[in-house]
Every structure is written in C-alpha cells, then in structure tokens.
Design an enzyme around this catalytic site. Structure first.
Site, PDB file in Angstrom:
ATOM      1  N   HIS A   1      11.658   1.118   1.361  1.00 33.60           N
ATOM      2  CA  HIS A   1      11.240  -0.235   1.735  1.00 33.60           C
ATOM      3  C   HIS A   1      12.227  -0.842   2.735  1.00 33.60           C
ATOM      4  CE1 HIS A   1       7.984  -0.347  -1.068  1.00 33.60           C
ATOM      5  NE2 HIS A   1       8.721  -0.426  -2.153  1.00 33.60           N
TER       6      HIS A   1
ATOM      7  N   GLY B   1       0.803  -1.217   0.000  1.00 34.67           N
ATOM      8  CA  GLY B   1       0.000   0.000   0.000  1.00 34.67           C
ATOM      9  C   GLY B   1       0.835   1.264   0.000  1.00 34.67           C
TER      10      GLY B   1
ATOM     11  N   GLY C   1      -6.052  -3.963  -5.372  1.00 40.07           N
ATOM     12  CA  GLY C   1      -6.234  -3.100  -4.213  1.00 40.07           C
ATOM     13  C   GLY C   1      -7.274  -3.608  -3.237  1.00 40.07           C
TER      14      GLY C   1
ATOM     15  N   PHE D   1      -9.119   3.582  -4.987  1.00 44.67           N
ATOM     16  CA  PHE D   1      -8.359   2.703  -5.868  1.00 44.67           C
ATOM     17  C   PHE D   1      -8.611   3.027  -7.342  1.00 44.67           C
ATOM     18  CE2 PHE D   1      -7.784  -1.144  -8.416  1.00 44.67           C
ATOM     19  CZ  PHE D   1      -6.451  -1.403  -8.136  1.00 44.67           C
TER      20      PHE D   1
ATOM     21  N   THR E   1      -7.850   9.463  -3.535  1.00 49.64           N
ATOM     22  CA  THR E   1      -6.992   8.286  -3.346  1.00 49.64           C
ATOM     23  C   THR E   1      -7.775   6.977  -3.360  1.00 49.64           C
ATOM     24  OG1 THR E   1      -7.093   8.372  -0.925  1.00 49.64           O
ATOM     25  CG2 THR E   1      -5.336   9.648  -1.992  1.00 49.64           C
TER      26      THR E   1
END
Length: 295
Positions: free
Chosen positions: A108, A50, A259, A229, A227
């Site tokens: 990440h 996400g 999503g 999907f 925002t």
C-alpha cells in the site's frame, strides 16, 4: 477531536511524513532495504481499493487459470504484504525472501517510498485506483472490524480524518498522484476499480498482456468466474475468515463487504458531500487524473 488524535498516536507513527502502524515502522529498515528481483510483480493500492480482487486476478494469470492452485493457501501467504509486520503473525519481507520466483508482492506504499530496488530492477507494477468516496466508506468499515485500530468515531468524523490524511498510509490524494505520475513508465500499469466493475473482460485482458502473456478466451473466462465478488466472498483463501475474531472481527463487518461502486451515496450527507467535493477540487487541482465517481 483532540482526544481521538492522542488515541491515534498510540496506534500510529509516521514514516516519511506518512501515518503508518507502529509495528510496521519498527522494522522499516527491512522494508527500505528490501531486494527486489527483476521478475517480481508488484500490486500497489491505497487501502480498500480492490487489492485482494486484483491480487487474485494476477495470481490466476500466473497459475494459468488453475483454480485449485489458487485455493491451496490463503492469499496473504501466496501474495505477501511487503511492509506488513506483526510480532506473532505476519512478516512480509521474510515471506518474500523465502519465496521462489516469480514473486507477487502486495503493498500500500506510495510510489515515492516504494523500496528503490523495485524501480532499479524495472519490476512490473500494477496500481489500482478507486474513487475516494467509496474508499472512505470501505476504510471506515475496515477500521471498525480490524481490532488493532482505534475507534473511528462517526462516519463524518472518519471522513474528516480521511480528508486530512490522518489515517494509515496518509493522504489518498498524494498517494494516487504519486502513482499517476508514473503512469507513462512502461513497467507501470495504472488501472481503475470502476473500469474493472464495468468492463472486467477488457481489463483482465489488459493485465494479462501487460504481464507478457497471451489472453486465451478460456483463461479469461476462468478468471472472471473465479474472481467474481460472490466467489471471492465465499472463498476462505480470499475472504480472510481464517483470521481469528481477535484480529479481524467479521461479525462487525465482513472483509469482503459489498464490492460495488457508488456506495458512498448511502453514507454521505448532502453537507458532507459538498464539503468533500470542495476539498477534493483543492487537493487534485492541476492533476490530469480524472476519476469515475459513477459508472
């Protein structure tokens, strides 16, 4: 499996024991010595959890809900990917150095190898955690469509690699636990993908307040709308369609794929699910982190 492991070695190396793209490792010193600014905001996730969604939510907060400002450039220019480095295309460190404050930083990296300056400067950090099974499914499709990846093999074979931490950024279990251990740090907000799906308004307000802003109803409404999907899937500034097929082939699988939560049920066999559950219990033993497998 041995041949696939040797194939993986062509694409990935290791940094601090974690598999990572060789091009990222080549310039690792630039990442490790990166100088954070006190007003930087970090968005951290394990891949396919996400990241783009929460990045756009936070960018909307910083732009006071101005949709046009959010569409002025692609998301990977507006929110540089810290450790990402390719010879010709992206250089997260360089982008960030040239950017005016306040900067929003995507990474990440696990908490324990995030550049020290972010902790020293008490930067605010938002970590998004998504249940491991859905991450494995999304990562599998991502592997197929990003052309710099080796062939992931069958879904079952990929899940075995995922469980063993033999994928970029290594063990999902170690990654989420590294950030879960920081959850009581007042500068860290630990949120769940499943909560965002279930109670988006509540979670958006939580993020706005964490960033020290006031959540007006109008702002929250704009963020939720922009925002969603479907909006993001159709938005060239967030859906990565600006990248050529030679880099990201969205004919194989779209970057913004489904999503949803629970897509793992469409992919895991009964046997694979049982094996995964046993492994999960072993890896997460002793952790207080409880994930929402279903909403």
């Amino acid at each position: 499996m041995d041949s696939s492991k040797s194939e993986d070695c062509e694409y990935f190396g290791k940094i601090h024991g974690i598999p990572l793209y060789k091009e990222f490792i080549k310039y690792w010193n630039d990442v490790e010595t990166f100088q954070a600014r006190p007003d930087d905001i970090v968005i951290a996730t394990y891949p396919r959890s996400g990241t783009t969604w929460v990045s756009e939510i936070i960018y909307m907060i910083y732009k006071d809900g101005d949709v046009e400002k959010c569409k002025q450039d692609v998301i990977f220019n507006r929110i540089p990917f810290l450790e990402c480095r390719t010879e010709e295309l992206m250089n997260g460190v360089k982008q960030l150095k040239e950017m005016a404050s306040p900067r929003i930083v995507k990474t990440h990296l696990p908490a324990d190898i995030l550049p020290a300056s972010f902790w020293e400067n008490n930067c605010k950090m938002v970590y998004v955690c998504r249940n491991a099974k859905d991450v494995a499914v999304s990562f599998y499709y991502f592997f197929q469509m990003v052309t710099s990846h080796p062939d992931p093999g069958s879904f079952g074979e990929f899940v075995e690699k995922f469980m063993d931490g033999q994928v970029p950024y290594g063990s999902w279990y170690k990654h989420v636990k590294s950030w879960w251990e920081k959850r009581n740090n007042p500068h860290v907000l630990f949120i769940f993908y499943e909560d965002l799906k279930k109670e988006i308004r509540k979670e958006v307000i939580k993020v706005i307040q964490f960033l020290g802003r006031k959540p007006s109803e109008e702002l929250v409404d704009k963020i939720i709308q922009h925002t969603s999907f479907q909006e993001m899937k159709n938005n060239p500034s967030t859906n990565y369609t600006v990248l050529p097929d030679e880099i990201m082939n969205q004919k194989i699988s779209p970057f913004m794929r489904k999503g949803i939560t629970g897509d793992w049920k469409n992919h895991f066999t009964v046997a694979l699910n049982e094996k995964f559950n046993i492994h999960y219990e072993q890896q997460m033993k002793g952790s207080t982190l409880k994930l929402k497998i279903e909403i």
